[in-house]
Design a protein around this motif. Structure first.
Motif, PDB file in Angstrom:
ATOM      1  N   LYS A  99      21.378  56.879  75.122  1.00 44.21           N
ATOM      2  CA  LYS A  99      22.097  55.755  74.339  1.00 44.21           C
ATOM      3  C   LYS A  99      22.707  55.913  72.907  1.00 44.21           C
ATOM      4  CE  LYS A  99      19.556  52.250  77.172  1.00 44.21           C
ATOM      5  NZ  LYS A  99      19.820  52.705  78.287  1.00 44.21           N
ATOM      6  N   ASP A 100      23.875  55.312  72.919  1.00 51.29           N
ATOM      7  CA  ASP A 100      24.604  55.600  71.748  1.00 51.29           C
ATOM      8  C   ASP A 100      24.750  56.906  70.901  1.00 51.29           C
ATOM      9  OD1 ASP A 100      24.965  52.622  71.657  1.00 51.29           O
ATOM     10  OD2 ASP A 100      23.054  52.428  70.747  1.00 51.29           O
ATOM     11  N   ALA A 101      24.622  57.833  72.199  1.00 50.90           N
ATOM     12  CA  ALA A 101      24.771  59.306  71.496  1.00 50.90           C
ATOM     13  C   ALA A 101      25.925  59.507  70.541  1.00 50.90           C
ATOM     14  CB  ALA A 101      25.022  60.159  72.688  1.00 50.90           C
ATOM     15  N   PHE A 102      26.953  58.876  70.724  1.00 50.48           N
ATOM     16  CA  PHE A 102      28.277  58.866  69.877  1.00 50.48           C
ATOM     17  C   PHE A 102      28.670  57.808  69.280  1.00 50.48           C
ATOM     18  CE2 PHE A 102      28.467  62.105  73.487  1.00 50.48           C
ATOM     19  CZ  PHE A 102      28.047  63.212  72.893  1.00 50.48           C
ATOM     20  N   ALA A 103      27.536  56.975  68.834  1.00 55.15           N
ATOM     21  CA  ALA A 103      27.990  55.739  68.228  1.00 55.15           C
ATOM     22  C   ALA A 103      28.753  56.000  66.753  1.00 55.15           C
ATOM     23  CB  ALA A 103      26.813  54.903  68.093  1.00 55.15           C
ATOM     24  N   ARG A 104      29.641  55.197  66.497  1.00 54.50           N
ATOM     25  CA  ARG A 104      30.372  55.322  65.309  1.00 54.50           C
ATOM     26  C   ARG A 104      29.383  54.727  64.095  1.00 54.50           C
ATOM     27  NH1 ARG A 104      32.395  59.383  66.845  1.00 54.50           N
ATOM     28  NH2 ARG A 104      34.388  59.246  68.042  1.00 54.50           N
ATOM     29  N   ALA A 105      28.460  54.124  64.109  1.00 52.79           N
ATOM     30  CA  ALA A 105      27.803  53.208  63.144  1.00 52.79           C
ATOM     31  C   ALA A 105      27.488  54.025  62.089  1.00 52.79           C
ATOM     32  CB  ALA A 105      26.686  52.454  63.818  1.00 52.79           C
ATOM     33  N   ALA A 106      26.683  55.147  62.437  1.00 52.61           N
ATOM     34  CA  ALA A 106      26.452  56.020  60.957  1.00 52.61           C
ATOM     35  C   ALA A 106      27.664  56.593  60.072  1.00 52.61           C
ATOM     36  CB  ALA A 106      25.819  57.257  61.457  1.00 52.61           C
ATOM     37  N   THR A 107      28.665  56.691  61.072  1.00 55.57           N
ATOM     38  CA  THR A 107      30.068  57.306  60.373  1.00 55.57           C
ATOM     39  C   THR A 107      30.674  56.178  59.674  1.00 55.57           C
ATOM     40  OG1 THR A 107      30.414  58.849  62.223  1.00 55.57           O
ATOM     41  CG2 THR A 107      32.286  58.139  60.767  1.00 55.57           C
ATOM     42  N   GLU A 108      30.692  54.868  60.143  1.00 55.96           N
ATOM     43  CA  GLU A 108      31.024  53.609  59.248  1.00 55.96           C
ATOM     44  C   GLU A 108      30.399  53.261  58.276  1.00 55.96           C
ATOM     45  OE1 GLU A 108      31.378  50.693  62.549  1.00 55.96           O
ATOM     46  OE2 GLU A 108      32.780  51.816  63.577  1.00 55.96           O
ATOM     47  N   LYS A 109      29.038  53.584  58.432  1.00 55.34           N
ATOM     48  CA  LYS A 109      28.095  53.245  57.114  1.00 55.34           C
ATOM     49  C   LYS A 109      28.535  54.324  56.031  1.00 55.34           C
ATOM     50  CE  LYS A 109      23.298  52.551  55.843  1.00 55.34           C
ATOM     51  NZ  LYS A 109      21.997  52.510  56.578  1.00 55.34           N
ATOM     52  N   ALA A 110      28.506  55.521  56.446  1.00 52.88           N
ATOM     53  CA  ALA A 110      28.865  56.558  55.600  1.00 52.88           C
ATOM     54  C   ALA A 110      30.237  56.529  54.797  1.00 52.88           C
ATOM     55  CB  ALA A 110      28.615  57.971  55.988  1.00 52.88           C
ATOM     56  N   THR A 111      31.188  55.898  55.309  1.00 52.20           N
ATOM     57  CA  THR A 111      32.512  55.857  54.977  1.00 52.20           C
ATOM     58  C   THR A 111      32.347  54.548  54.326  1.00 52.20           C
ATOM     59  OG1 THR A 111      33.478  56.732  57.007  1.00 52.20           O
ATOM     60  CG2 THR A 111      34.894  55.178  55.485  1.00 52.20           C
ATOM     61  N   ARG A 112      31.633  53.555  54.531  1.00 53.41           N
ATOM     62  CA  ARG A 112      31.535  52.405  53.416  1.00 53.41           C
ATOM     63  C   ARG A 112      30.945  52.758  52.317  1.00 53.41           C
ATOM     64  NH1 ARG A 112      30.322  49.372  58.066  1.00 53.41           N
ATOM     65  NH2 ARG A 112      28.286  49.718  57.904  1.00 53.41           N
ATOM     66  N   ALA A 113      29.723  53.605  52.380  1.00 57.45           N
ATOM     67  CA  ALA A 113      29.119  54.012  51.159  1.00 57.45           C
ATOM     68  C   ALA A 113      30.121  54.784  50.189  1.00 57.45           C
ATOM     69  CB  ALA A 113      27.804  54.698  51.477  1.00 57.45           C
ATOM     70  N   ARG A 114      30.834  55.871  50.760  1.00 60.97           N
ATOM     71  CA  ARG A 114      31.637  56.671  50.193  1.00 60.97           C
ATOM     72  C   ARG A 114      32.716  55.694  49.399  1.00 60.97           C
ATOM     73  NH1 ARG A 114      32.793  61.173  47.543  1.00 60.97           N
ATOM     74  NH2 ARG A 114      34.811  62.073  48.054  1.00 60.97           N
ATOM     75  N   THR A 115      33.176  54.632  50.129  1.00 60.97           N
ATOM     76  CA  THR A 115      34.282  53.870  49.538  1.00 60.97           C
ATOM     77  C   THR A 115      33.686  53.137  48.453  1.00 60.97           C
ATOM     78  OG1 THR A 115      35.241  53.580  51.852  1.00 60.97           O
ATOM     79  CG2 THR A 115      35.884  52.093  49.944  1.00 60.97           C
ATOM     80  N   THR A 116      32.404  52.745  48.577  1.00 62.92           N
ATOM     81  CA  THR A 116      31.895  52.015  47.312  1.00 62.92           C
ATOM     82  C   THR A 116      31.579  52.939  46.167  1.00 62.92           C
ATOM     83  OG1 THR A 116      30.691  50.310  48.868  1.00 62.92           O
ATOM     84  CG2 THR A 116      29.913  50.601  46.677  1.00 62.92           C
ATOM     85  N   ASP A 117      31.114  54.010  46.534  1.00 63.15           N
ATOM     86  CA  ASP A 117      30.798  55.123  45.374  1.00 63.15           C
ATOM     87  C   ASP A 117      32.107  55.515  44.687  1.00 63.15           C
ATOM     88  OD1 ASP A 117      28.350  55.146  46.148  1.00 63.15           O
ATOM     89  OD2 ASP A 117      28.534  57.160  47.003  1.00 63.15           O
ATOM     90  N   MET A 118      33.029  55.780  45.490  1.00 63.04           N
ATOM     91  CA  MET A 118      34.631  55.791  44.816  1.00 63.04           C
ATOM     92  C   MET A 118      35.168  54.821  43.876  1.00 63.04           C
ATOM     93  SD  MET A 118      35.047  58.938  45.731  1.00 63.04           S
ATOM     94  CE  MET A 118      36.467  59.541  44.804  1.00 63.04           C
ATOM     95  N   ALA A 119      35.030  53.606  44.392  1.00 68.96           N
ATOM     96  CA  ALA A 119      35.386  52.418  43.738  1.00 68.96           C
ATOM     97  C   ALA A 119      34.721  52.266  42.261  1.00 68.96           C
ATOM     98  CB  ALA A 119      35.107  51.228  44.472  1.00 68.96           C
ATOM     99  N   ALA A 120      33.094  52.577  42.334  1.00 65.86           N
ATOM    100  CA  ALA A 120      32.331  52.666  41.204  1.00 65.86           C
ATOM    101  C   ALA A 120      32.965  53.734  40.201  1.00 65.86           C
ATOM    102  CB  ALA A 120      31.100  52.764  41.459  1.00 65.86           C
ATOM    103  N   LEU A 121      33.281  54.976  40.834  1.00 62.14           N
ATOM    104  CA  LEU A 121      33.794  55.815  39.884  1.00 62.14           C
ATOM    105  C   LEU A 121      35.181  55.514  39.237  1.00 62.14           C
ATOM    106  CD1 LEU A 121      33.512  58.728  38.784  1.00 62.14           C
ATOM    107  CD2 LEU A 121      34.372  59.937  40.788  1.00 62.14           C
ATOM    108  N   ARG A 122      36.070  54.771  40.259  1.00 56.10           N
ATOM    109  CA  ARG A 122      37.510  54.388  39.554  1.00 56.10           C
ATOM    110  C   ARG A 122      37.247  53.614  38.493  1.00 56.10           C
ATOM    111  NH1 ARG A 122      38.791  54.684  44.922  1.00 56.10           N
ATOM    112  NH2 ARG A 122      38.594  52.277  44.785  1.00 56.10           N
TER     113      ARG A 122
END
Length: 178
Positions: free
Chosen positions: A49-72
């Protein structure tokens, strides 16, 4: 593998193993020369089940976006501090120096304030730093773009006037060759 051909049990098991190991659908399909649909079907048949779920990718993308906003925000604050430091330097004693003469000797003097050209350079550098700060802020908030553009226009006008005043002042006698 040609369309319509049956997958061997060994190949099916290898695909299922790669799915359970966490490979990507397209990556597994390419490695086993099957379609992504085949890989998804094998995952479903194997109860993964959920073999190719995007939740982990979405979470990583949100984390990266937050990190980049903090750096900016950090870089923006540095630009603002630097703009202030450069403006402060305009009112502080200023070291002038030169190398010259037949022996290429070094001479220096400390003036009460920077010569006109140095004042202009400090003002320009400060304005550039402030401009970069404001541009970063504008990318963070769409609604702030108009305000930033207006502020920058005002700053540009003030800098032009300041440059005209500085250009019209007679040069410091102490700023000539020392």
């Amino acid at each position: 593998m040609a369309q319509g051909q049956r997958i061997s049990d060994e190949q099916r098991a290898a695909i299922l193993e790669d799915i359970r190991a966490g490979g990507t659908c397209r990556g597994i399909a390419k490695a086993h020369e099957v379609s992504p649909d085949t890989v998804r079907r094998i995952a479903a048949e194997g109860n993964v089940k959920d073999a190719f779920a995007r939740a982990a990718t979405e979470k990583a993308t949100r984390a990266r976006t937050t990190d980049m906003a903090a750096l900016r925000a950090e870089v923006s604050a540095k630009y603002l501090r630097k703009a202030s430091e450069l403006l402060d330097q305009m009112d502080q004693p200023h070291l002038v120096f030169s190398f010259g003469g037949k022996e290429n000797t070094y001479n220096e003097a400390i003036l009460e304030r920077a010569p006109t050209g140095d004042l202009r350079n400090l003002m320009t550098a400060s304005a550039v730093a402030l401009d970069k700060h404001l541009k970063i802020l504008a990318t963070e908030t769409d609604s702030g773009a108009t305000t930033a553009a207006s502020m920058l226009s005002g700053i540009a006008d003030a800098l032009e006037k300041a440059a005209e005043v500085l250009d019209s002042e007679p040069p410091d006698e102490t700023s000539t060759n020392i």
